[in-house]
Scaffold this motif. Structure first.
Motif, PDB file in Angstrom:
ATOM      1  N   ILE A 154       0.847  -1.204   0.000  1.00 11.30           N
ATOM      2  CA  ILE A 154       0.000   0.000   0.000  1.00 11.30           C
ATOM      3  C   ILE A 154       0.875   1.243   0.000  1.00 11.30           C
ATOM      4  N   ALA A 155       1.944   1.210   0.803  1.00 15.93           N
ATOM      5  CA  ALA A 155       2.860   2.348   0.876  1.00 15.93           C
ATOM      6  C   ALA A 155       3.490   2.630  -0.495  1.00 15.93           C
ATOM      7  N   ALA A 156       3.889   1.564  -1.179  1.00 20.32           N
ATOM      8  CA  ALA A 156       4.484   1.727  -2.506  1.00 20.32           C
ATOM      9  C   ALA A 156       3.458   2.272  -3.491  1.00 20.32           C
ATOM     10  N   HIS A 157       2.222   1.777  -3.390  1.00 17.51           N
ATOM     11  CA  HIS A 157       1.160   2.206  -4.306  1.00 17.51           C
ATOM     12  C   HIS A 157       0.831   3.688  -4.116  1.00 17.51           C
ATOM     13  N   LEU A 158       0.829   4.133  -2.863  1.00 16.28           N
ATOM     14  CA  LEU A 158       0.464   5.520  -2.572  1.00 16.28           C
ATOM     15  C   LEU A 158       1.680   6.439  -2.470  1.00 16.28           C
ATOM     16  N   VAL A 159       2.849   5.838  -2.604  1.00 16.45           N
ATOM     17  CA  VAL A 159       4.114   6.577  -2.551  1.00 16.45           C
ATOM     18  C   VAL A 159       4.247   7.346  -1.226  1.00 16.45           C
ATOM     19  N   VAL A 160       4.098   6.614  -0.141  1.00 15.90           N
ATOM     20  CA  VAL A 160       4.296   7.190   1.199  1.00 15.90           C
ATOM     21  C   VAL A 160       5.080   6.194   2.031  1.00 15.90           C
ATOM     22  N   ALA A 161       5.474   6.577   3.231  1.00 14.52           N
ATOM     23  CA  ALA A 161       6.231   5.694   4.114  1.00 14.52           C
ATOM     24  C   ALA A 161       5.323   4.604   4.682  1.00 14.52           C
ATOM     25  N   GLU A 162       5.889   3.421   4.923  1.00 16.40           N
ATOM     26  CA  GLU A 162       5.101   2.336   5.484  1.00 16.40           C
ATOM     27  C   GLU A 162       4.570   2.697   6.867  1.00 16.40           C
ATOM     28  N   SER A 163       5.334   3.471   7.626  1.00 19.35           N
ATOM     29  CA  SER A 163       4.890   3.892   8.958  1.00 19.35           C
ATOM     30  C   SER A 163       3.614   4.731   8.866  1.00 19.35           C
ATOM     31  N   THR A 164       3.491   5.499   7.786  1.00 15.60           N
ATOM     32  CA  THR A 164       2.289   6.307   7.576  1.00 15.60           C
ATOM     33  C   THR A 164       1.078   5.408   7.349  1.00 15.60           C
ATOM     34  N   ILE A 165       1.280   4.335   6.592  1.00 19.88           N
ATOM     35  CA  ILE A 165       0.186   3.398   6.326  1.00 19.88           C
ATOM     36  C   ILE A 165      -0.232   2.707   7.621  1.00 19.88           C
ATOM     37  N   LYS A 166       0.735   2.332   8.442  1.00 21.43           N
ATOM     38  CA  LYS A 166       0.413   1.691   9.723  1.00 21.43           C
ATOM     39  C   LYS A 166      -0.450   2.610  10.581  1.00 21.43           C
ATOM     40  N   THR A 167      -0.150   3.895  10.549  1.00 21.45           N
ATOM     41  CA  THR A 167      -0.951   4.867  11.300  1.00 21.45           C
ATOM     42  C   THR A 167      -2.361   4.935  10.746  1.00 21.45           C
ATOM     43  N   HIS A 168      -2.492   4.965   9.421  1.00 18.07           N
ATOM     44  CA  HIS A 168      -3.818   4.990   8.792  1.00 18.07           C
ATOM     45  C   HIS A 168      -4.615   3.746   9.168  1.00 18.07           C
ATOM     46  N   VAL A 169      -3.969   2.582   9.111  1.00 16.68           N
ATOM     47  CA  VAL A 169      -4.660   1.332   9.432  1.00 16.68           C
ATOM     48  C   VAL A 169      -5.162   1.353  10.872  1.00 16.68           C
ATOM     49  N   SER A 170      -4.328   1.800  11.786  1.00 20.87           N
ATOM     50  CA  SER A 170      -4.724   1.866  13.202  1.00 20.87           C
ATOM     51  C   SER A 170      -5.931   2.776  13.384  1.00 20.87           C
ATOM     52  N   ARG A 171      -5.929   3.910  12.713  1.00 17.68           N
ATOM     53  CA  ARG A 171      -7.042   4.852  12.829  1.00 17.68           C
ATOM     54  C   ARG A 171      -8.317   4.290  12.213  1.00 17.68           C
ATOM     55  N   ILE A 172      -8.168   3.578  11.104  1.00 17.95           N
ATOM     56  CA  ILE A 172      -9.331   2.950  10.461  1.00 17.95           C
ATOM     57  C   ILE A 172      -9.983   1.951  11.412  1.00 17.95           C
ATOM     58  N   LEU A 173      -9.162   1.110  12.038  1.00 17.36           N
ATOM     59  CA  LEU A 173      -9.695   0.088  12.946  1.00 17.36           C
ATOM     60  C   LEU A 173     -10.412   0.732  14.130  1.00 17.36           C
ATOM     61  N   VAL A 174      -9.828   1.804  14.666  1.00 16.47           N
ATOM     62  CA  VAL A 174     -10.444   2.489  15.810  1.00 16.47           C
ATOM     63  C   VAL A 174     -11.763   3.138  15.402  1.00 16.47           C
ATOM     64  N   LYS A 175     -11.763   3.855  14.293  1.00 16.62           N
ATOM     65  CA  LYS A 175     -12.969   4.561  13.858  1.00 16.62           C
ATOM     66  C   LYS A 175     -14.117   3.620  13.524  1.00 16.62           C
ATOM     67  N   LEU A 176     -13.783   2.459  12.953  1.00 16.76           N
ATOM     68  CA  LEU A 176     -14.830   1.521  12.547  1.00 16.76           C
ATOM     69  C   LEU A 176     -15.142   0.494  13.625  1.00 16.76           C
ATOM     70  N   GLY A 177     -14.377   0.507  14.716  1.00 16.48           N
ATOM     71  CA  GLY A 177     -14.621  -0.441  15.801  1.00 16.48           C
ATOM     72  C   GLY A 177     -14.306  -1.870  15.401  1.00 16.48           C
ATOM     73  N   LEU A 178     -13.241  -2.049  14.606  1.00 18.11           N
ATOM     74  CA  LEU A 178     -12.863  -3.370  14.111  1.00 18.11           C
ATOM     75  C   LEU A 178     -11.616  -3.855  14.832  1.00 18.11           C
ATOM     76  N   ARG A 179     -11.430  -5.184  14.855  1.00 20.51           N
ATOM     77  CA  ARG A 179     -10.310  -5.741  15.617  1.00 20.51           C
ATOM     78  C   ARG A 179      -9.056  -5.970  14.793  1.00 20.51           C
ATOM     79  N   ASP A 180      -9.190  -6.154  13.470  1.00 20.81           N
ATOM     80  CA  ASP A 180      -7.995  -6.405  12.668  1.00 20.81           C
ATOM     81  C   ASP A 180      -8.265  -6.137  11.185  1.00 20.81           C
ATOM     82  N   ARG A 181      -7.232  -6.383  10.374  1.00 16.42           N
ATOM     83  CA  ARG A 181      -7.317  -6.108   8.947  1.00 16.42           C
ATOM     84  C   ARG A 181      -8.336  -6.992   8.239  1.00 16.42           C
TER      85      ARG A 181
END
Length: 219
Positions: free
Chosen positions: A176-203
């Motif tokens: 995903i990081a390569a596709h969006l041309v951003v750092a992998e750490s940035t994607i990890k932050t996005h994923v964490s926020r997505i899970l929190v906002k949607l009330g989900l436990r994992d990917r």
């Protein structure tokens, strides 16, 4: 660090076969076995394994109900569902019950071990040959699925929605990081926020959510 695994299957040959394959790996240890879902729930509580290899069709309590109970008791529990058929009608239900992914029983020793490692690390594992087809078909065909609340989807930023779609398409954080041309750490932050906002436990649940919300179209 050794990954502790519990194998749940009503067939002794399957349990013994998987035990031999996994115990041969230097970083994996089979700490217990269970012959049905009810026994699995008890064994998980007693042994606290890192990963549960769970068969679906078993007597007394099936793998779906067992997965639901295990995850309800421990939100950090990681269940890897084993199935004989790539279009097993119960796989989608297992994912919605909280399983971290699924693997076909005819997987090679390398695929089995890698699947355990992926799930133990907190990633989703969906057999690549059937991922999109299975989730798409069962998201469409599941009886009375609970559609995600529009308000939940609306809470996501445009970039978070984009990341969620890519997760549903089976991409890893690095991809995903390569596709969006951003750092992998940035994607990890996005994923964490997505899970929190949607009330989900994992990917895995995030991927199912994306399909049910029709953020990802079939094909």
């Amino acid at each position: 660090m050794t990954i502790r695994v519990l194998i749940v299957d009503d067939q002794m040959m399957v349990r013994e076969g998987f035990s031999v394959l996994l115990n041969a790996m230097p970083d994996i240890e089979v700490v217990g076995e269970a012959v049905n879902g009810r026994e699995a729930v008890a064994q998980v509580a007693a042994l606290r394994p890192d990963v549960v290899l769970m068969d679906i069709r078993m007597p007394e309590m099936n793998g779906i109900d067992a997965t639901r109970e295990i995850v309800a008791a421990d939100g950090d529990a990681k269940v890897l569902v084993l199935t004989t058929f790539d279009l097993d009608e119960y796989v989608y239900q297992a994912l919605r019950a909280g399983a971290s992914g699924f693997l076909l029983k005819d997987a090679s020793a390398r695929q089995l071990a890698e699947g355990v490692r992926v799930v133990a690390a907190g990633e989703a594992l969906l057999a690549p040959t059937v991922t999109k087809r299975l989730i798409t078909e069962f998201a469409k065909a599941a009886e009375a699925p609970r559609p995600p609340a529009l308000s939940q989807v609306g809470e996501l930023t445009e970039r978070e929605t984009e990341v969620l779609v890519l997760i549903a398409q089976g991409l890893s954080n690095s991809e995903i990081a390569a596709h969006l041309v951003v750092a992998e750490s940035t994607i990890k932050t996005h994923v964490s926020r997505i899970l929190v906002k949607l009330g989900l436990r994992d990917r895995t649940q995030a991927a199912v959510f994306a399909y049910e919300a029709r953020l990802v179209t079939p094909g």
